[in-house]
Design an enzyme around this catalytic site. Structure first.
Site, PDB file in Angstrom:
ATOM      1  N   CYS A 152      75.217  52.975  45.110  1.00 21.11           N
ATOM      2  CA  CYS A 152      75.491  53.304  43.999  1.00 21.11           C
ATOM      3  C   CYS A 152      75.553  53.188  42.904  1.00 21.11           C
ATOM      4  CB  CYS A 152      76.524  51.310  43.576  1.00 21.11           C
ATOM      5  SG  CYS A 152      77.231  50.620  44.513  1.00 21.11           S
ATOM      6  N   HIS A 153      74.317  53.032  42.635  1.00 23.73           N
ATOM      7  CA  HIS A 153      72.672  53.248  41.173  1.00 23.73           C
ATOM      8  C   HIS A 153      72.210  53.863  41.864  1.00 23.73           C
ATOM      9  CE1 HIS A 153      76.559  51.544  39.462  1.00 23.73           C
ATOM     10  NE2 HIS A 153      77.395  52.637  39.110  1.00 23.73           N
ATOM     11  N   GLY A 154      71.282  53.754  43.327  1.00 22.21           N
ATOM     12  CA  GLY A 154      70.117  53.488  43.391  1.00 22.21           C
ATOM     13  C   GLY A 154      69.356  53.102  43.073  1.00 22.21           C
TER      14      GLY A 154
END
Lengths: 189, 314, 480
Positions: A152-154
């Site tokens: 999703c956001h690493g």
């Protein structure tokens, strides 16, 4: 004298009247407050929901280097069978420099005899950033630190489920679990 | 308003007349001797020992045909339940409940990793095991009759008064005619026919029990087709597919209580009464404080009302 | 009241600011604080307040129940029981909702009879009455829809019976029927739409209640004398605190009765068969609606004869709907100039009979129409036989022994014979409900229109104030 005799009862009367009104209003308000309790309490988890909030998992079926994912009360959990290399990587890294410092042993629960089984790691399956489910060995992506990677956001987690890189603020939480037998883990919410 | 009173009185008298007139049908169910303790006003409690014994009766006798799909094993150990212990507020941890559940093997709703069905010991969170996989199987095994689920049977057979559902269960289970009253004769087709003889007041004659059915005076039904006496005075009750199940000594009570038919019927009725409304203890313990509060509030408001209106002619 | 000027004076900066933009505090003040209300309202007038509490209770508990309920025929029954078993305090909330429906109707019936007695439907309050009738209709619809939701035996088969009633309406009946059911039978799709509508209707009721109160506040309250307010100072008191405290007291007394049912007999007003999960293959022995709809059910079943081209089923449906429709016409059916039946000695007696008729209709609705209330003589035995020669005949006996003997004789001589019961002639519930139905309609369509023209009212006071003074004076004629 006569004037005060006439006014005095009125005065007392006034006070008594006030008292009764205040008592009635207070009793009504108090009752309303008590009635609110069950109406709010009903929003809490129901008996059947609570009863379904623990699960016993047989860890003997987890392949070495792999993991199984279970849902308890709809929440995902990871049970990972770590290889000796993964354990070594988790143990030998200095935890004090990590965003959320925790040693690998702090993230394990003791067996009934008090020893630890570092091969089995149990963690929550929800990224501590915004709750996505990270991918792992079964999805072919373990992130930069060999554990899990949240697409999703690493966020990158290591083989102990600790956050190493990315926006997530905390390590993957270790749930409340216990070893029923050396082959059976009971996870509770 | 004066006119109203005699009319109301007349209405009451008519209603009474109706109940006196409504003979026939099933015999009126009654509570065991001494009445139900739980039905006492204002806060009668269930007899916990009796409910425990009743569970044993259900488990050893009823459960082979009747399911209780709305109950889970954990319910037994929840507050108000027969095996509740204050040491285990979470019934899932109650060792007694765990042991009861573990003795029963159920089909896990979750198959194994190959999709094959898994049978495992039940956990406290599992619902009671159903004796049959579906209604069709239940009917096939019981001569076409479907044994009803017993989860809310005491609510489904009462009239809404506390305990009348339990009275029905008690009366039905202990109300079968004694076995020595049931006689056998050869029927026209050579097969044996069971029958009962009645000789009381106007009810004189023979009642034939259809094959596979059993006469019970408390069961709703119609006995006239099987009755050879005066049809105006056919016996109460009807025929049901369940044979008498509680002969003396049918279970051996763990607590040593003598297992008479009436005792077992009473215990299982009490257990089913608990099962139909497991939160009744909470309801009853809240009842009195609520009533007291409302009465107190009404008094306060009454005096407040009298104060406010004291100078106003109305 | 229309002529009543607002006495609200905003004091703080904020209330002044708000008052010039949205005068909502002014509205509340004028409607529920300073509203001039006749001094002489008795306890029968507290049921309006009680009903608003009932509506609020039903909406709040209903919204909560909807959080836990599942509108699916396989899960509905279990989800209701889950509320009773597993949801914290779910048993309490469901009991309140279930008993609350009955309490709501109990209160609305008292409210309606009160309006009937004191002539509250007459000019200038016709619209107030009509809106009340609309609320009552919506209440019945909501109750019927809600009764289906637990998906017990009565839910399913009761819904089936009521939906079939609509089928009796010529031309459009069948369309309405299939439109209500959404399929060939009462099934999952029906349950889902009933749930949706059951959730919607209470909010519609709340909307009509606002109109109802509005229509009340334009002409102001009627009162037990039926004489309009003439002098606001002498005849009225402000609503608050005089009637807030009186209504409050009555509401709490009502809640005591409510709580007795909720805590001690939550199921006594319902039907045990509804704790049996719905089974379309088995119909319960006696289908009866909830107690509050029984009088209409009795009217429906009272019509057992055809008239011309209309069959009994259609006539029954017409009678049942007519019994409610006639309420809408009431303001124009009653021709009396005097509102309160206190001063209408003859009408008062007809009214009392009407109340009893309604109660008896409820009793008829709960009973089997063929059951005897008063039996004339004993049941007899009839032996139907075909003798050996092939001749058919019947013989009637009082006693069983000779009847059995005769039967056996016929059988041994080669004939066929059987015994049946011949019921004694009786005054049955069917006959009673026909008489009661006739009175029900006669009351509205004959008695009230003609009585108003002929009756001589007695002792009507000139003003509320005068009636209050007379009330205390020993010389005055007793009003009631």
């Amino acid at each position: 004298m006569s004037a005060s005799n006439e006014t005095a009862p009125d005065h007392v009367d006034e006070e008594r009247r006030d008292f009764i009104h205040i008592a009635a209003i207070a009793a009504t308000a108090g009752g309303a407050g008590l009635v609110a309790y069950p109406f709010i309490d009903q929003m809490n988890a129901a008996g059947d929901t609570k009863a379904a909030s623990s699960l016993e998992v047989d860890i003997s079926k987890i392949p070495l280097g792999g993991e199984i994912r279970v849902l308890i009360g709809g929440k995902p959990f990871f049970l990972r069978h770590r290889t000796p290399e993964e354990i070594a990587a988790a143990v030998n890294t200095d935890a004090s420099k990590m965003p959320d410092p925790e040693t690998d042993e702090e993230r394990l629960m003791p067996l009934p005899d008090g020893t630890f089984n570092p091969a089995i790691l149990v963690t929550s399956g929800a990224c501590t950033h915004l709750g996505c489910v990270p991918v792992g060995p079964a999805q072919g992506s373990v992130g930069d630190y060999g554990g899990w990677y949240c697409p999703c956001h690493g966020s990158h987690y290591d083989t102990s489920g600790r956050i190493r890189k990315g926006p997530a603020p905390k390590n993957l939480p270790v749930p409340d679990y216990e070893w029923v037998t050396p082959a059976l883990v009971k996870i509770s919410l | 308003m004066k006119l109203f009173r005699p009319l109301l009185a007349g209405l009451g008298a008519l209603a009474l007349g109706l109940t006196a007139h409504a003979a026939g049908g099933a015999k009126h169910a009654h509570a065991p001797e001494g009445g139900w303790k739980f039905a006492k006003v204002p806060a009668g409690k269930l007899d916990k020992d009796s409910v425990q014994r009743g569970f044993q009766v259900y488990q050893e006798v009823c459960a082979s045909c009747h399911g209780m799909k709305l109950l889970s094993y954990r319910n037994l150990g929840e507050k108000g339940g027969p095996f509740y212990s204050s040491d285990y507020p979470n019934a899932n941890d109650n060792p007694l409940v765990k042991a009861i559940a573990a003795e029963i093997e159920i089909l896990d709703p979750v198959p194994d990793e190959n999709g094959d069905p898994v049978y495992r010991p039940a956990r406290p969170s599992d619902p009671f095991r159903s004796p049959y996989p579906n209604d069709q199987a239940a009917m096939a095994a019981n001569g076409g009759a479907l044994p009803p689920d017993l989860s809310v049977i005491t609510k489904a057979r009462g009239h809404g008064n506390e305990g009348d559902g339990a009275s029905y269960v008690y009366s039905l289970l202990s109300g079968y005619p004694d076995t020595d009253k049931i006689k056998t004769k050869a029927g026209e087709d050579g097969l044996n026919v069971n029958y009962l003889e009645f000789d009381k007041d106007h009810t004189v004659g023979t009642l034939v029990q259809p094959t596979g059915l059993y006469y019970n005076p408390y069961f709703a039904g119609d006995t006239t087709p099987q009755w050879d006496g005066d049809p105006r005075h056919a016996p109460y009750g009807g025929f049901l597919a369940m044979a008498p199940q509680l002969p003396e000594g049918r279970v051996e009570y763990i607590d040593g209580t003598e297992a008479t038919t009436a005792q077992m019927a009473k215990d299982v009725a009490q257990f089913l009464h608990w099962a139909g409304d497991p939160k009744q203890g909470q309801r009853k313990s809240l009842a009195l404080p609520t009533m007291l509060y409302l009465v107190l509030l009404s008094l306060l408001l009454w005096f407040s009302y009298k104060r406010i209106w004291r100078d106003v002619e109305h | 009241m229309s002529g009543h000027e607002s006495t609200y004076k905003p004091e703080t900066g904020f209330t002044k600011w708000l008052d010039s933009r949205l005068p909502i505090i002014r509205l509340a003040h004028d409607s529920f604080v300073d509203f001039p209300t006749p001094k002489n309202l008795n306890y029968w007038y507290t049921f309006g307040g009680i009903l608003s509490v009932c509506l609020a209770i039903q909406i709040i508990t209903g919204v909560v129940l909807a959080m836990h309920y599942t509108a699916d025929i396989n899960q509905a029954f279990g989800s209701v029981e889950r509320i009773m078993r597993d949801v914290p305090f779910g048993w309490l909330i469901r009991n309140i909702h279930m008993v609350g429906a009955s309490m709501f109707f109990l209160a609305v019936y008292v409210h309606m009879f009160r309006g009937l007695y004191y002539g509250s439907y007459k000019a200038p309050r016709e619209v107030l009455w009509l809106l009340g009738c609309v609320i009552y209709l919506l209440m019945m619809a909501t109750a019927f829809l809600g009764y289906m939701l637990p998906w017990g035996q009565m839910s399913l088969h009761g819904a089936n019976v009521i939906i079939n009633l609509f089928g009796a309406i010529p031309l459009v009946g069948e369309s309405i029927q299939s439109w209500l059911m959404g399929g060939p039978s009462v099934g999952n799709q029906t349950l889902q739409r009933f749930f949706s509508l059951h959730y919607l209707l209470p909010f519609m009721i709340a909307g009509v209640v606002i109109l109802h109160i509005w229509a009340l506040h334009v002409p102001g309250n009627n009162n037990p004398t039926g004489v309009e307010v003439q002098d606001v100072k002498k005849d009225t008191v402000p609503f608050h605190p005089y009637y807030t405290v009186k209504d409050g007291f009555a509401i709490v007394v009502f809640l005591i009765i409510f709580a007795v049912f909720v805590f001690y007999a939550p199921n006594v007003l319902g039907h045990a068969d509804n704790y049996v999960e719905a089974n379309p293959l088995v119909t319960p022995a006696h289908i009866v609606p909830e107690w509050y709809l029984l009088p209409f059910y009795a009217i429906l079943r009272a019509i057992t004869f055809n008239i011309g081209p209309m069959d009994a089923k259609l006539l029954g449906v017409i009678a049942m709907f007519g019994s409610i429709a006639v309420l809408f016409l009431l303001p124009w059916l009653d021709t009396s100039k005097v509102k309160s039946m206190r001063y209408r000695p003859v009408a008062k007696q007809f009214f009392m009979v009407f109340v009893v008729v309604c109660l008896l209709l409820g009793w008829c609705g709960a009973s089997n129409p063929d059951n005897a209330i008063i039996s004339m003589g004993e049941d007899k035995l009839v032996v139907n036989y075909t003798d050996a020669a092939g001749l058919e005949g019947t013989r009637v006996f009082e006693e069983y022994t000779p009847a059995a003997q005769f039967r056996d004789e016929q059988q041994t001589s080669g004939g066929v014979a059987s015994i049946a019961i011949e019921k004694a002639p009786a005054f049955t519930f069917k006959i009673l409900s026909q008489i009661l139905t006739a009175y029900y309609f006669a009351f509205f369509l004959i008695i009230l229109p003609f009585l108003g023209l002929r009756e001589r009212p007695k002792g009507e006071p000139d003003s509320i104030h005068q009636s209050i003074l007379g009330h205390d004076a020993p010389a005055a004629a007793p009003a009631e």
